[in-house]
Design an enzyme around this catalytic site. Sequence first.
Site, PDB file in Angstrom:
ATOM      1  N   THR A  33      -5.960   9.437  -5.167  1.00 56.95           N
ATOM      2  CA  THR A  33      -5.933   9.361  -3.704  1.00 56.95           C
ATOM      3  C   THR A  33      -5.127  10.506  -3.093  1.00 56.95           C
ATOM      4  O   THR A  33      -5.529  11.117  -2.118  1.00 56.95           O
ATOM      5  CB  THR A  33      -5.314   8.020  -3.260  1.00 56.95           C
ATOM      6  N   GLU A  90       0.828  -1.209   0.000  1.00 57.48           N
ATOM      7  CA  GLU A  90       0.000   0.000   0.000  1.00 57.48           C
ATOM      8  C   GLU A  90       0.859   1.254   0.000  1.00 57.48           C
ATOM      9  O   GLU A  90       0.561   2.233  -0.685  1.00 57.48           O
ATOM     10  CB  GLU A  90      -0.895   0.028   1.257  1.00 57.48           C
TER      11      GLU A  90
END
Lengths: 310, 310
Positions: free
Chosen positions: A185, A133
């Site tokens: 994001t 991630e």
Amino acid sequence: MSSKSIKVYAPATVANVVCGFDILGFAVNEPGDELIMDLCDKPGVVISSIEGDGGKLPLDADRNTVAAGVKSILKQLGREDIGVKLKLKKKMPLGSGLGSSAASSVAGIFAINELLDRPLSKEELLPFAMEGEALACGHGHADNVAPALFGGFTLIKSYEPLEVIALPVPNLYCALLYPHVDVPTRDARQIIRSKVLLKDAVTQWGNIAGLISALYLGDYDLLGRCMKDVIVEPIRSMLIPEFYKMKEIAMHHGALGFGISGSGPTVFSLFRSPDDAQRVLLTLQQVLLDKGIASNIYLSEINKNGPVIL
Amino acid sequence: MSSKSIKVYAPATVANVVCGFDILGFAVNEPGDELIMDLCDKPGVVISSIEGDGGKLPLDADRNTVAAGVKSILKQLGREDIGVKLKLKKKMPLGSGLGSSAASSVAGIFAINELLDRPLSKEELLPFAMEGEALACGHGHADNVAPALFGGFTLIKSYEPLEVIALPVPNLYCALLYPHVDVPTRDARQIIRSKVLLKDAVTQWGNIAGLISALYLGDYDLLGRCMKDVIVEPIRSMLIPEFYKMKEIAMHHGALGFGISGSGPTVFSLFRSPDDAQRVLLTLQQVLLDKGIASNIYLSEINKNGPVIL
């Protein structure tokens, strides 16, 4: 060893869950990612193919989230002698707020752990998924990888030390709509203010505490009443076309709650009835289409188990 | 009717519970307030005596928190023809962070409701107790009155609309120490900053969510790990002598958590063992005495039922 092969599926996830910014998430049965992993004789991790990403994801194992997690595990276990070949089938959109990179990372670490006969527990696997991630998003958040790995609803109690709590899983249906607009994001994080009013924070933690209670009590009306966000949604919703119109429609047609999935632009809502969920999804899809915006829709129960072997 | 009389007891309460600023509270068995209430023929609410307040509380029914709540209930029920005489025995210090005014308010509304054969449920009584609080503290918070009324741990999910959730009650012992220093509630609120860092708010709501989970799971180790406050405690602790020294001693001798009770200066800690709690209380009392500061100490289980008839 060299002939071992496995095909796995890891689920998409809804992070934040309206009031639980950066600490809550849940997994859905659909969409998700498929991964085929083969062990081979030549040491190293190789990505032989990625489908469904429109060519956006790097095949270079040093820059790929899936490969990063797998390599970390092999290093940790002192098994860098092992060779691994990966074929990733992205079955969900990238950058959509559905935890796409988390699903891929979790598929990878789950697959290698299965192929090696489970040397690590799910709790032990979590930090490796977070490494992937960090590579994908620039920060090592766990609110997508934890539910993708454990299934159900998960609470990230704290990061230092990392502590994840598996919460009771409601028998509800999740309706997801991904509008075809671009919300990276990083941008979605940058527009959030770094300071918030204490009174808003108090409102928020009342709702979070209520939502946790609702899950333990199985009180879905209470769950709905707690799905309010006075901090992040008012800002991020600006990036999502027709957000408040869609929310109103969903709430008036049976949704317990409606909000942004992760950093968006996907929106999600929870329903007791799959029929209501389906009707709302089609209505919302039409609302966006009338504005010239296409979208993907998905409907599934809350995922209970995380990744599975196919 | 005119001969009816009742004697009741309402418990002290610990608001905030470290990470739950303005939304969490729990009741203890000791200390608490006693109230004798008599119905009489002459309409109106009269306070005939208050003991244990050092003369600080007003006997004037228009300015007294207990009388205010009772009068509101009588008005609401259309029973202003009734006469009420009150005798209040304060058995806890005022302005100590133990919910002194909440205990008195709750004793009053509980007593009148009992004398009138319970026309109102506890849920319906709550707003009347909050009116008394507003008179005493200048704000109508429920984090003391709710646990004083319901007993156990309570969550104030929201104020608008007011929604209180009774949480599972842990089988733990609460050690309370009230140092004889003056920290008025209004001052303790004013030093708190009106804005907080979002990252601190996220840490806080992770801990709150974890604490709620811990109560439902009965996981007291987790409960302790969640009793952390990065927002209010770092500021309010400055008003409490030897706060961090006391905390360190408590945590090293069996406390699951240690913090400020309400707005202080009382500090509380939770223990599995009453013996550990007692030993720590005596040690902390000595620590303060060495600095020339006297204190009251109390040890009891978590109160489970709220006010009772004596």
